[in-house]
Design an enzyme around this catalytic site. Structure first.
Site, PDB file in Angstrom:
ATOM      1  N   ASP A  11       0.835  -1.199   0.000  1.00  0.00           N
ATOM      2  CA  ASP A  11       0.000   0.000   0.000  1.00  0.00           C
ATOM      3  C   ASP A  11       0.870   1.250   0.000  1.00  0.00           C
ATOM      4  OD1 ASP A  11      -2.336  -1.519   0.031  1.00  0.00           O
ATOM      5  OD2 ASP A  11      -2.352  -1.619   2.223  1.00  0.00           O
ATOM      6  N   LYS A  62      -9.621  -6.466  -8.939  1.00  0.00           N
ATOM      7  CA  LYS A  62     -11.068  -6.667  -8.799  1.00  0.00           C
ATOM      8  C   LYS A  62     -11.823  -6.358 -10.092  1.00  0.00           C
ATOM      9  CE  LYS A  62     -11.017  -5.434  -3.866  1.00  0.00           C
ATOM     10  NZ  LYS A  62      -9.661  -4.821  -3.770  1.00  0.00           N
ATOM     11  N   PHE A  63     -11.482  -7.066 -11.155  1.00  0.00           N
ATOM     12  CA  PHE A  63     -12.136  -6.819 -12.442  1.00  0.00           C
ATOM     13  C   PHE A  63     -13.648  -7.034 -12.342  1.00  0.00           C
ATOM     14  CE2 PHE A  63      -7.892  -8.420 -14.157  1.00  0.00           C
ATOM     15  CZ  PHE A  63      -7.395  -7.139 -14.344  1.00  0.00           C
ATOM     16  N   THR A  69     -14.715  -8.680 -21.681  1.00  0.00           N
ATOM     17  CA  THR A  69     -13.710  -7.728 -21.216  1.00  0.00           C
ATOM     18  C   THR A  69     -12.949  -8.268 -20.011  1.00  0.00           C
ATOM     19  OG1 THR A  69     -15.006  -5.859 -22.038  1.00  0.00           O
ATOM     20  CG2 THR A  69     -13.371  -5.385 -20.330  1.00  0.00           C
ATOM     21  N   ARG A 180      -5.647  -7.530  11.639  1.00  0.00           N
ATOM     22  CA  ARG A 180      -4.915  -6.594  12.480  1.00  0.00           C
ATOM     23  C   ARG A 180      -4.319  -7.349  13.659  1.00  0.00           C
ATOM     24  NH1 ARG A 180      -5.460  -4.099   8.628  1.00  0.00           N
ATOM     25  NH2 ARG A 180      -6.404  -2.073   8.249  1.00  0.00           N
ATOM     26  N   GLY A 209      -1.622  -5.297   5.394  1.00  0.00           N
ATOM     27  CA  GLY A 209      -1.004  -4.116   4.817  1.00  0.00           C
ATOM     28  C   GLY A 209      -0.355  -3.230   5.854  1.00  0.00           C
TER      29      GLY A 209
END
EC number: 4.1.1.23
Length: 232
Positions: A11, A62-63, A69, A180, A209
């Site tokens: 990130d 995240k298509f 497509t 977390r 992250g």
């Protein structure tokens, strides 16, 4: 050595900061997730570079589009050498099947998973967009659709993992964000667990992250998490 169950979310707002962390890592220690911001700024070349260094890469874009497509986008991602990529289950069965079929014969055989309900969304947020039921209800419905489409797994909260594992079987991958370490603030994700809790509930991989990337000493943070989950 068994491959790590920890996926570090890179990130960062630019390639230089991401590589500053990556240079401290060994591919056997972790997997890496490249998301929308970093991919948009650094491009496919960064993904290729990280994959060439031996890091298993989860390309988190995240298509969500019409089937053709999304299928073509998944092929383009696979050509970068990624280990895993994701699409939105809300795109529907036809879209997910098109993506799965497109990747079926790709030589790299990347893992294809679906996003169900974003971890930032609680029941009130779901109601605001017209979805009835609890987050758990919606996750289960979309997970079953994902499995029907032939995908490898889903992204889900660790809190939903026990029911999903029971319903979907042991081979279906559960990739869990919202992780977390004990004592960390939950930030913008509502359905959070500690790394140990998430694995105990059935998660296969943990996406982590800021507890690592924003730590004063990222490597110390990673080692602490590895110690926490070593016997789970």
């Amino acid at each position: 050595m068994e491959k790590s169950r920890i996926i570090i979310a890179l990130d960062y707002p630019n390639e230089e900061q991401a590589l500053s962390l990556v240079r401290q890592l060994d591919p056997a220690q972790c997997r890496l997730k490249v998301g929308k911001e970093l991919f948009t700024r650094a491009g496919p070349s960064l993904v290729k570079r990280l994959a060439a260094q031996g890091f298993p890469i989860f390309l988190d874009l995240k298509f969500h589009d019409i089937p053709h497509t999304v299928a073509r986008a998944c092929l383009a991602a696979a050509d970068l050498g990624v280990w895993m990529l994701n699409i939105h289950a809300l795109g529907g069965l036809s879209m997910m099947k098109a993506a799965q079929e497109a990747l079926a014969n790709h030589p790299s055989h990347p893992q294809l998973i679906a996003v169900t309900v974003l971890t930032s969304m609680d029941q009130a947020a779901l109601s605001q967009i017209g979805l009835a039921g609890t987050p758990e209800d919606n996750v289960l419905q979309l997970a079953l659709l994902t499995q029907e489409a032939g995908l490898d797994g889903i992204v889900c909260s660790g809190q939903e993992a026990p029911a999903l594992r029971q319903t979907l079987g042991k081979e279906f991958l559960l990739v869990t964000p919202g992780i977390r370490p004990a004592g960390a603030a939950p930030k913008d994700q509502q359905r959070v667990l500690t790394p140990r809790e998430a694995l105990a509930k059935g998660a296969n991989y943990l996406v982590i992250g800021r507890p690592i990337t924003a730590a004063p000493d990222p490597m110390m943070a990673l080692r602490a998490i590895e110690a926490e989950i070593s016997n789970v």
